[in-house]
Design a protein around this motif. Structure first.
Motif, PDB file in Angstrom:
ATOM      1  N   ASP A  68       0.792  -1.051  -0.222  1.00  0.00           N
ATOM      2  CA  ASP A  68      -0.063  -0.035   0.359  1.00  0.00           C
ATOM      3  C   ASP A  68       0.822   1.034  -0.014  1.00  0.00           C
ATOM      4  O   ASP A  68       1.073   2.213   0.966  1.00  0.00           O
ATOM      5  N   LYS A  69       1.276   1.961  -0.754  1.00  0.00           N
ATOM      6  CA  LYS A  69       2.450   2.744  -1.174  1.00  0.00           C
ATOM      7  C   LYS A  69       1.729   3.721  -0.236  1.00  0.00           C
ATOM      8  O   LYS A  69       2.399   5.480  -0.840  1.00  0.00           O
ATOM      9  N   THR A  70       0.190   4.656  -0.787  1.00  0.00           N
ATOM     10  CA  THR A  70       0.058   5.484  -0.230  1.00  0.00           C
ATOM     11  C   THR A  70       0.065   6.055   0.654  1.00  0.00           C
ATOM     12  O   THR A  70       0.280   6.994   1.502  1.00  0.00           O
ATOM     13  N   VAL A  71       0.377   4.971   2.188  1.00  0.00           N
ATOM     14  CA  VAL A  71       1.166   5.457   3.383  1.00  0.00           C
ATOM     15  C   VAL A  71       2.537   5.405   3.575  1.00  0.00           C
ATOM     16  O   VAL A  71       3.099   5.272   4.612  1.00  0.00           O
ATOM     17  N   TRP A  72       3.176   5.371   2.314  1.00  0.00           N
ATOM     18  CA  TRP A  72       4.611   5.204   2.545  1.00  0.00           C
ATOM     19  C   TRP A  72       5.192   6.767   2.994  1.00  0.00           C
ATOM     20  O   TRP A  72       4.762   7.609   2.214  1.00  0.00           O
ATOM     21  N   ASP A  73       6.125   6.707   4.144  1.00  0.00           N
ATOM     22  CA  ASP A  73       6.645   7.929   4.090  1.00  0.00           C
ATOM     23  C   ASP A  73       8.077   7.785   3.012  1.00  0.00           C
ATOM     24  O   ASP A  73       8.488   7.130   2.940  1.00  0.00           O
ATOM     25  N   TRP A  74       9.253   8.564   2.528  1.00  0.00           N
ATOM     26  CA  TRP A  74      10.115   8.989   1.746  1.00  0.00           C
ATOM     27  C   TRP A  74      10.696   9.587   2.058  1.00  0.00           C
ATOM     28  O   TRP A  74      10.505  10.691   1.683  1.00  0.00           O
ATOM     29  N   THR A  75      12.305   9.806   1.557  1.00  0.00           N
ATOM     30  CA  THR A  75      13.022  11.039   1.745  1.00  0.00           C
ATOM     31  C   THR A  75      14.270  10.685   0.158  1.00  0.00           C
ATOM     32  O   THR A  75      14.608   9.810   0.134  1.00  0.00           O
ATOM     33  N   MET A  76      13.683  11.073  -1.107  1.00  0.00           N
ATOM     34  CA  MET A  76      14.668  11.236  -1.993  1.00  0.00           C
ATOM     35  C   MET A  76      15.769  11.925  -1.922  1.00  0.00           C
ATOM     36  O   MET A  76      16.479  12.900  -1.982  1.00  0.00           O
ATOM     37  N   MET A  77      17.421  10.913  -2.202  1.00  0.00           N
ATOM     38  CA  MET A  77      18.882  11.748  -2.294  1.00  0.00           C
ATOM     39  C   MET A  77      19.333  11.935  -2.748  1.00  0.00           C
ATOM     40  O   MET A  77      19.384  10.264  -3.943  1.00  0.00           O
ATOM     41  N   LEU A  78      20.419  12.568  -3.154  1.00  0.00           N
ATOM     42  CA  LEU A  78      21.603  11.962  -4.464  1.00  0.00           C
ATOM     43  C   LEU A  78      22.712  12.603  -3.500  1.00  0.00           C
ATOM     44  O   LEU A  78      22.947  13.687  -2.660  1.00  0.00           O
ATOM     45  N   ALA A  79      23.809  12.503  -3.244  1.00  0.00           N
ATOM     46  CA  ALA A  79      25.211  11.718  -2.969  1.00  0.00           C
ATOM     47  C   ALA A  79      25.560  13.124  -2.962  1.00  0.00           C
ATOM     48  O   ALA A  79      25.615  13.862  -4.299  1.00  0.00           O
ATOM     49  N   VAL A  80      26.567  13.977  -1.984  1.00  0.00           N
ATOM     50  CA  VAL A  80      27.495  15.113  -2.904  1.00  0.00           C
ATOM     51  C   VAL A  80      28.575  15.083  -1.791  1.00  0.00           C
ATOM     52  O   VAL A  80      28.814  13.792  -0.796  1.00  0.00           O
ATOM     53  N   PRO A  81      29.457  14.927  -2.626  1.00  0.00           N
ATOM     54  CA  PRO A  81      30.617  14.706  -3.044  1.00  0.00           C
ATOM     55  C   PRO A  81      31.212  15.996  -1.083  1.00  0.00           C
ATOM     56  O   PRO A  81      30.920  16.779  -1.202  1.00  0.00           O
ATOM     57  N   ASP A  82      32.308  14.470  -0.556  1.00  0.00           N
ATOM     58  CA  ASP A  82      32.254  15.947   0.897  1.00  0.00           C
ATOM     59  C   ASP A  82      33.294  16.977   0.422  1.00  0.00           C
ATOM     60  O   ASP A  82      33.417  17.839   1.189  1.00  0.00           O
ATOM     61  N   TRP A  83      33.558  17.594  -1.205  1.00  0.00           N
ATOM     62  CA  TRP A  83      34.472  18.731  -0.767  1.00  0.00           C
ATOM     63  C   TRP A  83      33.043  19.622  -1.346  1.00  0.00           C
ATOM     64  O   TRP A  83      33.895  20.865  -1.309  1.00  0.00           O
ATOM     65  N   LEU A  84      32.285  19.697  -1.742  1.00  0.00           N
ATOM     66  CA  LEU A  84      31.512  20.623  -1.758  1.00  0.00           C
ATOM     67  C   LEU A  84      30.981  20.889  -0.333  1.00  0.00           C
ATOM     68  O   LEU A  84      30.442  20.270   0.408  1.00  0.00           O
ATOM     69  N   GLY A  85      31.129  22.432   0.053  1.00  0.00           N
ATOM     70  CA  GLY A  85      30.213  22.666   1.361  1.00  0.00           C
ATOM     71  C   GLY A  85      28.649  23.798   1.232  1.00  0.00           C
ATOM     72  O   GLY A  85      28.225  23.246   0.022  1.00  0.00           O
ATOM     73  N   GLU A  86      28.751  23.979   2.755  1.00  0.00           N
ATOM     74  CA  GLU A  86      26.810  24.606   2.727  1.00  0.00           C
ATOM     75  C   GLU A  86      27.071  25.208   1.617  1.00  0.00           C
ATOM     76  O   GLU A  86      25.883  25.885   0.900  1.00  0.00           O
ATOM     77  N   HIS A  87      28.001  26.350   1.675  1.00  0.00           N
ATOM     78  CA  HIS A  87      27.743  27.545   0.487  1.00  0.00           C
ATOM     79  C   HIS A  87      27.837  27.278  -0.588  1.00  0.00           C
ATOM     80  O   HIS A  87      27.492  27.770  -1.227  1.00  0.00           O
ATOM     81  N   ASP A  88      28.663  26.213  -1.213  1.00  0.00           N
ATOM     82  CA  ASP A  88      27.910  25.479  -2.532  1.00  0.00           C
ATOM     83  C   ASP A  88      26.969  25.227  -2.816  1.00  0.00           C
ATOM     84  O   ASP A  88      26.126  25.188  -3.944  1.00  0.00           O
ATOM     85  N   VAL A  89      26.296  24.034  -1.780  1.00  0.00           N
ATOM     86  CA  VAL A  89      25.267  23.575  -1.928  1.00  0.00           C
ATOM     87  C   VAL A  89      23.786  25.330  -2.168  1.00  0.00           C
ATOM     88  O   VAL A  89      23.207  25.142  -3.026  1.00  0.00           O
ATOM     89  N   THR A  90      24.541  25.771  -0.861  1.00  0.00           N
ATOM     90  CA  THR A  90      23.540  27.022  -1.041  1.00  0.00           C
ATOM     91  C   THR A  90      23.734  28.351  -2.650  1.00  0.00           C
ATOM     92  O   THR A  90      22.559  29.216  -2.833  1.00  0.00           O
ATOM     93  N   ALA A  91      24.279  28.049  -2.720  1.00  0.00           N
ATOM     94  CA  ALA A  91      24.391  28.661  -4.134  1.00  0.00           C
ATOM     95  C   ALA A  91      24.326  28.120  -5.933  1.00  0.00           C
ATOM     96  O   ALA A  91      23.242  28.949  -6.094  1.00  0.00           O
ATOM     97  N   ALA A  92      24.057  26.535  -5.305  1.00  0.00           N
ATOM     98  CA  ALA A  92      23.540  25.964  -6.467  1.00  0.00           C
ATOM     99  C   ALA A  92      21.554  26.100  -6.747  1.00  0.00           C
ATOM    100  O   ALA A  92      20.959  26.921  -7.777  1.00  0.00           O
ATOM    101  N   VAL A  93      21.566  26.291  -4.944  1.00  0.00           N
ATOM    102  CA  VAL A  93      20.495  26.494  -4.510  1.00  0.00           C
ATOM    103  C   VAL A  93      19.343  27.339  -5.161  1.00  0.00           C
ATOM    104  O   VAL A  93      18.223  28.234  -6.210  1.00  0.00           O
ATOM    105  N   ALA A  94      20.011  28.934  -4.688  1.00  0.00           N
ATOM    106  CA  ALA A  94      20.112  30.359  -6.140  1.00  0.00           C
ATOM    107  C   ALA A  94      20.602  30.368  -6.950  1.00  0.00           C
ATOM    108  O   ALA A  94      19.383  30.924  -8.233  1.00  0.00           O
TER     109      ALA A  94
END
Length: 183
Positions: A68-94
């Motif tokens: 019964d997939k209607t009751v499933w919770d999920w988190t979809m994910m893509l791994a991020v290399p260690d050399w990329l920091g929070e500022h890189d993610v913030t810039a990518a979102v922007a």
């Protein structure tokens, strides 16, 4: 498994019919590719890794028996290399936000570390909807027979594109975090 950083989007419902699932992927991938291109411009190229998902529900039978997939919770994910920091993610979102029509769930993309530790996993070939018996065997037979118990959310790693591969050829790593029984 070592702790790993991921771009993540959380949701609930059937991934085949709930529009929030498609919207989550439509937000996740542009951020991942913006990170990749920014990293490449700074001299660190990498391949955007395969999509991964954490799946859970109040009752595990919704995965193994009823599906019964209607009751499933999920988190979809893509791994991020260690050399990329929070500022890189913030810039990518922007950068993605600056596009003409940014994805609807862009504000739901976040970065978190997943620390699963000891895991049991298997490679499964075939359609997603036929995973139930393999999961049942993993959860009810294999894990207890090893003196282990489940200790976290079911994790899947998708090694093919379901839009391009025949269902019987889909390859999925089914992973379950575990701990010694009774701990």
């Amino acid at each position: 498994m070592p702790p790993t950083r991921y771009l993540m989007v959380d949701g609930h419902g059937d991934p085949n019919t709930d529009p929030s699932y498609a919207a989550a992927l439509a937000a996740l991938y542009p951020v991942a590719y913006a990170l990749k291109f920014a990293s490449k411009a700074s001299g660190h190229d990498y391949v955007v890794p395969p999509l991964e998902g954490l799946w859970w529900a109040e009752h595990m039978a919704s995965f193994t028996d009823a599906r019964d997939k209607t009751v499933w919770d999920w988190t979809m994910m893509l791994a991020v290399p260690d050399w990329l920091g929070e500022h890189d993610v913030t810039a990518a979102v922007a950068a993605v936000r600056a596009k003409k029509t940014p994805p609807a769930r862009l504000d739901d993309v976040h970065v978190s570390v997943l620390d699963e530790g000891l895991c049991v996993q298997t490679l499964r070939i075939g359609p997603f909807d036929a995973e139930g018996p393999v999961l049942e065997e993993m959860h009810s037979e294999f894990i207890p027979a090893q003196g282990l118990e489940m200790a976290g959310r079911h994790h899947e790693i998708y090694l093919g594109d379901p839009r391009r591969a025949a269902p019987e050829k889909l390859r999925t790593i089914l992973r379950q975090p575990v701990r010694p029984a009774g701990e």
